[in-house]
Design a protein around this motif. Structure first.
Motif, mmCIF file in Angstrom:
data_model
loop_
_atom_site.group_PDB
_atom_site.id
_atom_site.type_symbol
_atom_site.label_atom_id
_atom_site.label_comp_id
_atom_site.label_asym_id
_atom_site.label_seq_id
_atom_site.Cartn_x
_atom_site.Cartn_y
_atom_site.Cartn_z
ATOM 1 N N THR A 29 0.822 -1.209 0.000
ATOM 2 C CA THR A 29 0.000 0.000 0.000
ATOM 3 C C THR A 29 0.858 1.261 0.000
ATOM 4 N N VAL A 30 1.936 1.242 0.788
ATOM 5 C CA VAL A 30 2.820 2.410 0.843
ATOM 6 C C VAL A 30 3.504 2.625 -0.507
ATOM 7 N N GLY A 31 3.795 1.533 -1.210
ATOM 8 C CA GLY A 31 4.348 1.676 -2.549
ATOM 9 C C GLY A 31 5.779 1.205 -2.690
ATOM 10 N N GLU A 32 6.381 0.791 -1.583
ATOM 11 C CA GLU A 32 7.773 0.309 -1.649
ATOM 12 C C GLU A 32 7.845 -0.929 -2.540
ATOM 13 N N MET A 33 6.798 -1.754 -2.465
ATOM 14 C CA MET A 33 6.698 -2.885 -3.373
ATOM 15 C C MET A 33 5.761 -2.471 -4.492
ATOM 16 N N ARG A 34 6.321 -2.185 -5.684
ATOM 17 C CA ARG A 34 5.476 -1.620 -6.729
ATOM 18 C C ARG A 34 4.861 -2.680 -7.641
ATOM 19 N N LEU A 35 5.382 -3.889 -7.573
ATOM 20 C CA LEU A 35 4.846 -4.947 -8.423
ATOM 21 C C LEU A 35 3.650 -5.615 -7.760
ATOM 22 N N ILE A 36 2.674 -5.980 -8.591
ATOM 23 C CA ILE A 36 1.532 -6.731 -8.072
ATOM 24 C C ILE A 36 1.193 -7.831 -9.066
ATOM 25 N N ARG A 37 0.664 -8.914 -8.558
ATOM 26 C CA ARG A 37 0.399 -10.074 -9.392
ATOM 27 C C ARG A 37 -0.524 -9.720 -10.566
ATOM 28 N N LEU A 38 -0.181 -10.222 -11.722
ATOM 29 C CA LEU A 38 -0.936 -9.923 -12.943
ATOM 30 C C LEU A 38 -2.235 -10.728 -12.993
ATOM 31 N N PRO A 39 -3.390 -10.043 -13.041
ATOM 32 C CA PRO A 39 -4.649 -10.778 -13.167
ATOM 33 C C PRO A 39 -4.644 -11.689 -14.404
ATOM 34 N N PHE A 40 -5.222 -12.853 -14.256
ATOM 35 C CA PHE A 40 -5.337 -13.893 -15.278
ATOM 36 C C PHE A 40 -4.035 -14.648 -15.541
ATOM 37 N N SER A 41 -2.977 -14.334 -14.764
ATOM 38 C CA SER A 41 -1.751 -15.131 -14.861
ATOM 39 C C SER A 41 -1.874 -16.333 -13.925
ATOM 40 N N LEU A 42 -0.875 -17.208 -14.008
ATOM 41 C CA LEU A 42 -0.865 -18.411 -13.175
ATOM 42 C C LEU A 42 -0.042 -18.166 -11.917
ATOM 43 N N HIS A 43 -0.616 -18.457 -10.759
ATOM 44 C CA HIS A 43 0.168 -18.449 -9.526
ATOM 45 C C HIS A 43 0.775 -19.845 -9.397
ATOM 46 N N GLY A 44 2.062 -19.944 -9.716
ATOM 47 C CA GLY A 44 2.700 -21.247 -9.828
ATOM 48 C C GLY A 44 2.995 -21.939 -8.506
ATOM 49 N N LEU A 45 2.770 -21.274 -7.387
ATOM 50 C CA LEU A 45 2.982 -21.933 -6.094
ATOM 51 C C LEU A 45 1.756 -22.716 -5.652
ATOM 52 N N VAL A 46 0.602 -22.332 -6.189
ATOM 53 C CA VAL A 46 -0.639 -23.010 -5.785
ATOM 54 C C VAL A 46 -1.415 -23.578 -6.974
ATOM 55 N N SER A 47 -0.902 -23.343 -8.191
ATOM 56 C CA SER A 47 -1.595 -23.801 -9.413
ATOM 57 C C SER A 47 -3.024 -23.263 -9.503
ATOM 58 N N ARG A 48 -3.136 -21.958 -9.364
ATOM 59 C CA ARG A 48 -4.432 -21.309 -9.519
ATOM 60 C C ARG A 48 -4.263 -20.060 -10.401
ATOM 61 N N VAL A 49 -5.363 -19.690 -11.079
ATOM 62 C CA VAL A 49 -5.345 -18.514 -11.934
ATOM 63 C C VAL A 49 -5.717 -17.295 -11.084
ATOM 64 N N VAL A 50 -4.961 -16.220 -11.225
ATOM 65 C CA VAL A 50 -5.245 -14.970 -10.527
ATOM 66 C C VAL A 50 -6.513 -14.370 -11.143
ATOM 67 N N LEU A 51 -7.538 -14.164 -10.316
ATOM 68 C CA LEU A 51 -8.867 -13.928 -10.876
ATOM 69 C C LEU A 51 -9.596 -12.727 -10.269
ATOM 70 N N PRO A 52 -9.904 -11.723 -11.089
ATOM 71 C CA PRO A 52 -10.745 -10.621 -10.598
ATOM 72 C C PRO A 52 -12.135 -11.150 -10.250
ATOM 73 N N LEU A 53 -12.697 -10.650 -9.170
ATOM 74 C CA LEU A 53 -14.008 -11.104 -8.696
ATOM 75 C C LEU A 53 -14.942 -9.923 -8.525
ATOM 76 N N GLU A 54 -16.236 -10.220 -8.501
ATOM 77 C CA GLU A 54 -17.214 -9.218 -8.088
ATOM 78 C C GLU A 54 -17.210 -9.186 -6.562
ATOM 79 N N LYS A 55 -17.516 -8.017 -6.015
ATOM 80 C CA LYS A 55 -17.589 -7.903 -4.561
ATOM 81 C C LYS A 55 -18.530 -8.958 -3.972
ATOM 82 N N SER A 56 -19.664 -9.170 -4.650
ATOM 83 C CA SER A 56 -20.676 -10.103 -4.117
ATOM 84 C C SER A 56 -20.153 -11.538 -4.020
ATOM 85 N N GLU A 57 -19.125 -11.867 -4.823
ATOM 86 C CA GLU A 57 -18.593 -13.229 -4.815
ATOM 87 C C GLU A 57 -17.735 -13.516 -3.589
#
Ligand SMILES: [Zn+2]
Length: 260
Positions: free
Chosen positions: A208-236
């Motif tokens: 949040t402060v910004g020292e870490m400027r990189l953030i995981r790319l939506p729809f890419s693969l998180h290779g540590l858990v084998s899941r797709v990075v996925l935008p969600l609706e708030k209701s979900e």
């Protein structure tokens, strides 16, 4: 305290599986949709094998390095680079740059991770780290972090209107696309981070402060858990289950029972 690793069904992806995902399933239209007109000039980044120690042999020396991808003509070329490196993780740079490559702003984001949750079974972050399990999490911690994501979203709605929540593979990211948020000073970001932390949210302040400027790319693969990075609706956020949600389970997991 009990030792643990990951919720059932989550595991490291192999190089073959990373390759299959990025050639067959990685959806560039959705990636373009995520950025919209902000896509121009976005820098991408990959880490090949820092945590998993899984990397193509020719990239052994760069396995732990953050590799920036900023010379490309279109997203197809970005994908080609990713397929070349076969990384465990892909990111984008939240900084906004002008034509001279000077930083002119930064997307505000909040990173909620399960390791920051104090678990009745597995203890707090310090205890997890002491056991060398800072990257492990259990389904109870995940449910708690999901609940926090919903509450943080609602808290941020008081100040911002363009919020986006993303399942990050382990926890959740909340991105703020409001124009004025891009121009916040570091001091103001620090204030916001502290306030959110004080309210009990398990965020990583440095994102949040910004020292870490990189953030995981939506729809890419998180290779540590084998899941797709996925935008969600708030209701979900009330029910989202990454163990079974087809949208975030890559084909290589769906088609083959987990072996490890
Ligand atoms: Zn736990």
């Amino acid at each position: 305290m009990e030792r643990y690793s990951l919720p059932e069904g989550m595991r490291y992806a192999t190089l073959e599986e990373r390759k299959r995902f990025y050639t067959e399933e990685f959806d560039l239209e959705k990636v373009a949709g995520w950025f919209g007109k902000r896509l121009a000039g976005v820098k991408f980044a990959v880490i090949i094998g820092r945590h998993t120690k899984i990397f193509p042999e020719k990239y052994r020396e760069d396995a732990e390095t953050t590799i920036i991808i900023d010379e490309y003509k279109n997203l197809n070329e970005v994908r080609d680079e990713i397929v070349e490196f076969l990384p465990e993780s892909a990111y984008y740079d939240r900084n906004v740059y002008d034509a001279e490559d000077c930083k002119t702003g930064q997307e505000l984001a909040f990173d909620l991770d399960p390791e920051n949750i104090t678990c009745p079974i597995h203890g707090d972050l310090a205890e997890k780290m002491k056991r060398g399990q800072g990257l492990s999490f259990c389904s109870l911690e995940f449910d708690m972090v999901r609940e926090q994501a919903l509450r943080l979203y609602e808290f941020l709605e008081k100040d911002f209107s363009m919020l986006n929540v993303v399942y990050s593979g382990r926890g959740f990211h909340i991105h703020v696309f409001d124009e004025e948020a891009y121009g916040l000073s570091e001091k103001k970001r620090r204030q916001i981070a502290r306030e959110v932390k004080k309210k009990g949210f398990a965020i990583d302040e440095w994102v949040t402060v910004g020292e870490m400027r990189l953030i995981r790319l939506p729809f890419s693969l998180h290779g540590l858990v084998s899941r797709v990075v996925l935008p969600l609706e708030k209701s979900e956020l009330a029910w989202f289950d990454p163990g079974n949600d087809e949208r975030c389970v890559p084909r290589f997991v769906r088609e083959k029972p987990t072996s490890s």
